[in-house]
Design an enzyme around this catalytic site. Structure first.
Site, short mmCIF file in Angstrom:
data_model
loop_
_atom_site.label_atom_id
_atom_site.label_comp_id
_atom_site.label_asym_id
_atom_site.label_seq_id
_atom_site.Cartn_x
_atom_site.Cartn_y
_atom_site.Cartn_z
N HIS A 88 0.46 -1.11 0.18
CA HIS A 88 -0.32 0.10 -0.20
C HIS A 88 0.79 1.58 -0.10
CE1 HIS A 88 -3.52 -2.76 1.10
NE2 HIS A 88 -3.70 -2.14 1.16
N GLY A 146 0.17 -1.98 -5.56
CA GLY A 146 -1.30 -3.40 -5.78
C GLY A 146 -2.90 -2.92 -5.45
N HIS A 147 -2.78 -1.68 -4.91
CA HIS A 147 -4.14 -1.25 -4.64
C HIS A 147 -4.36 0.06 -5.02
CE1 HIS A 147 -7.58 -0.11 -3.06
NE2 HIS A 147 -7.73 -0.57 -2.23
N HIS A 160 -10.51 -7.68 -5.95
CA HIS A 160 -10.97 -7.10 -5.14
C HIS A 160 -12.03 -5.60 -5.45
CE1 HIS A 160 -10.06 -3.50 -2.16
NE2 HIS A 160 -10.30 -4.81 -1.23
N GLU A 192 -13.51 -9.56 -0.23
CA GLU A 192 -13.66 -8.36 -1.09
C GLU A 192 -14.43 -8.47 -2.32
OE1 GLU A 192 -12.55 -5.90 3.26
OE2 GLU A 192 -11.06 -5.92 2.03
N GLU A 244 -19.25 -3.61 -0.27
CA GLU A 244 -18.32 -2.68 0.50
C GLU A 244 -18.70 -1.66 0.24
OE1 GLU A 244 -13.82 -1.16 1.82
OE2 GLU A 244 -14.07 -3.35 0.76
N CYS A 258 -16.87 1.45 0.34
CA CYS A 258 -16.47 1.70 -0.06
C CYS A 258 -15.85 1.35 -1.96
CB CYS A 258 -14.64 1.14 0.35
SG CYS A 258 -14.21 2.17 1.47
N CYS A 280 -11.50 1.85 6.71
CA CYS A 280 -11.56 2.54 5.10
C CYS A 280 -12.64 3.13 4.82
CB CYS A 280 -10.88 1.80 4.55
SG CYS A 280 -11.46 0.41 4.49
N CYS A 281 -14.33 3.13 4.94
CA CYS A 281 -15.03 3.14 4.86
C CYS A 281 -15.83 4.40 5.24
CB CYS A 281 -16.44 2.26 4.85
SG CYS A 281 -16.00 0.71 3.67
#
Length: 640
Positions: free
Chosen positions: A144, A195-196, A270, A322, A338, A340, A406-407
């Site tokens: 991240h 990766g994200h 994801h 997820e 989710e 997000c 995170c949300c």
């Protein structure tokens, strides 16, 4: 690979936060954010230990307790920078509306800590500077680093627009300059990517705010490199002594890096990562007029919306990854969906509109916004949903905080900045994508234009738009005509306007010389609609869900008693709309139905048909559930 066009001319861009004043439905939500939520977010971040992790003036928190999902023993989190970044972003948007010296001072304290943390070369990441120093850029696949950088950049841009203060913006620009030196195709540069996905969106925002084209060029680099062979994550794993095959999620589909982005046609992996990536692709397509990305973006959009999207605008049914599983896998009670992911879908849809007004994207943006995203925040602004099922037996509730928070800041920053999603601005036109009450101050080449929008939407579909150009000028005004709005009417300065020849891609296109005081009145009919799922969605056969305007409705136990699955709607039963003060005056639906009354002494399975009695049930908007007493909830209802 086809080389994209070198043109950097954009089509439609969103206005900055300070250019739109929001009132009405979302104005009320933003007031709650300003008074409560953004304070709650920053306080809970600090209480969780985030400031201890980032501030070198504080004792190093070190490695403490087992961390879920890994072999390390940590109580700190490698993605905490992102949570601070999003929280600062959300708070900044409220500052643009309501100056708050105490809130501003709290943000400045966090910015001071990041200033102390930043390395001499510009690198800025609390995990790799304080928790595991010396390991930067060793695991882009999992850790991240660039994702954190992206959210900090977005927070810095928002704070600059809200306050005019440049310190955080300069800190993040310095970090971006460092990234530009580290990543690229030159000698000694890294060809990696996160990766994200997320930094791509942030670099475009940062480039627009600072005027630095190299930041937007770096966003394009990350998009172009993703999934290229030889695979960067394989080489990276081997370099740190790991077997590339020893990967928890098994396939690079998890991070949408299984193939180059222009070859991708199916939404996989994801959910949040997917929508962030596609949003970044759309940004690059807009900024560079890069039509080589268009086929992939169109196919990915169709795959999601036609085979994998919940009626609420949520997606990603599985808690395991997820994210996505297989087509038409849309369970209700176990839906992950989710918050997000719905927020990220709004981001993606909004950026697809950068290529021009198109109802195909704007209608889904609105659905995800009002349902799958908005449900993530309680009406009092203090509690949150991470996952969002479409059926609950009474055990699913919002929470105060989460080990992966995170949300909460994600939904907060979306609502607080909703005005920027409502409009699109091009050299020769203004598009209105969302009917958000308030006023926008926009700049066209011919001069400034104020747009005043009056409406109670989504309570009803009556919308009045007044244009106030500083001087008369000719441009195209594009008004979204939602697919559900059959029989819409429009008047211009009191005279009926024919729509038949003026609708393109679901938008009413009005080109004329606009004068100060020109007034449009758009009336969108809002009948209650019964939606049926495609036959491939087995869980919803014999069931319907109710929608009115952009809102999905559900039943709650508090209004209808327990055993909601014993209720069957009459296929031709009457429905009426009521206003309910206990939920903020929202429109609820009263619907004719029957309730089965099984004999409690009967066996689990029986040949006897159940008796049924007529009943009128109340349905509330999905976003409003779990704001009163706990109990069952149901979106997809059995039908007689």
């Amino acid at each position: 690979m086809t080389e994209p066009s070198s043109s950097t001319s954009a089509r439609f861009r969103p206005p900055a936060i300070h250019q739109v004043k929001v009132e009405g439905f979302f104005g009320t939500w933003i007031e709650t954010l300003a008074a409560t939520t953004v304070h709650t977010l920053l306080d809970r971040c600090i209480q969780a230990g985030m400031l201890d992790q980032i501030d070198p003036a504080r004792p190093n928190p070190g490695l403490r307790i087992p961390f879920q999902g890994g072999n390390s023993t940590v109580s700190t989190q490698m993605f905490w920078d992102s949570d601070f970044g999003k929280s600062i972003e959300a708070a900044s948007y409220t500052l643009a509306r309501h100056p708050d010296p105490a809130l501003e001072a709290k943000i400045d304290e966090i910015i001071d800590a990041y200033a102390r943390l930043q390395a001499e070369d510009g690198y800025l990441n609390s995990w790799y500077l304080r928790i595991e120093p010396g390991k930067r850029w060793t695991n882009l696949r999992d850790c991240h680093e660039l994702y954190n950088a992206g959210h900090l950049m977005e927070g810095a841009v928002a704070y600059f627009h809200a306050t005019g203060k440049r310190r955080f913006l300069d800190i993040m620009a310095r970090y971006a300059d460092y990234l530009c030196s580290i990543f690229g195709t030159g000698a000694g540069q890294m060809r990696g990517y996160c990766g994200h996905p997320e930094v791509e969106l942030a670099l475009v925002k940062l480039g627009r705010a600072t005027g630095e084209q190299r930041y937007i060029d770096l966003a394009r680099f990350f998009i172009d490199q993703r999934g290229q062979a030889p695979h960067y994550y394989d080489a990276e794993a081997a370099q740190r002594g790991d077997d590339p095959k020893d990967y928890y999620f098994g396939s690079y589909e998890y991070s949408q890096s299984h193939e180059p982005v222009r070859d991708q046609r199916r939404v996989v992996g994801h959910a949040v990562r997917a929508a962030y990536l596609y949003a970044g692709m759309a940004d690059v397509a807009t900024e560079f007029a890069d039509h080589t990305l268009t086929p992939a973006l169109g196919a990915l959009w169709d795959h999601l919306t036609k085979k994998n999207l919940y009626v609420t605008g949520g997606f990603g049914p599985s808690a395991h990854n997820e994210g996505l599983t297989f087509d038409y896998d849309l369970p209700n009670a176990t839906a992950y969906a989710e918050t997000c992911a719905a927020v990220a879908l709004v981001f993606w849809a909004s950026r697809m509109l950068g290529l021009g007004p198109n109802r195909r994207y704007a209608d889904i943006m609105e659905r995800a916004l009002y349902n799958g995203a908005l449900v993530g925040l309680s009406r009092d602004g203090t509690r949150f949903f991470y996952d969002n099922p479409l059926e609950s037996r009474g055990a699913h509730h919002r929470w105060i905080w989460h080990h992966c928070p995170c949300c909460p800041p994600n939904i907060a920053r979306l609502i607080a900045s909703i005005g920027t999603y409502a409009y699109g601005l091009a050299d020769d036109g203004i598009a209105i994508h969302l009917y958000v009450a308030g006023e926008a101050s926009l700049a066209l080449p011919g001069g400034p234009v104020r747009v005043r929008l009056e409406t109670r939407y989504p309570e009803d579909g009556q919308i009045a738009i007044t244009l106030l150009p500083e001087i008369p000028q000719t441009f195209t005004l594009s008004l979204r005509l939602p697919e559900w709005a059959q029989g819409a009417t429009l008047t211009l300065n009191g005279e009926p306007a024919a729509l038949t020849d003026q609708v393109q891609d679901g938008y009413i296109q009005l080109r004329r010389q606009w004068q100060a005081g020109d007034r449009l009145e758009l009336d969108l009919a809002m009948p209650v609609r019964r939606l049926h799922a495609a036959p491939e969605v087995g869980a919803n056969q014999g069931r319907v869900t109710l929608m009115r305007g952009p809102l999905v409705y559900c039943l709650e136990e508090q209004d209808n008693g327990p055993a909601l699955n014993s209720i069957r709607l009459n296929s031709s039963g009457l429905m009426r709309c009521d206003a309910v003060d206990e939920l903020g005056g929202i429109v609820t639906l009263a619907v004719e139905a029957v309730r089965e009354r099984p004999d409690k002494e009967e066996d689990l399975y029986t040949t006897n048909a159940k008796d049924a009695a007529p009943v009128t049930v109340r349905a509330i908007p999905y976003y409003a559930w779990d704001n009163r007493m706990p109990g069952e909830m149901l979106v997809w209802l059995r039908e007689c």
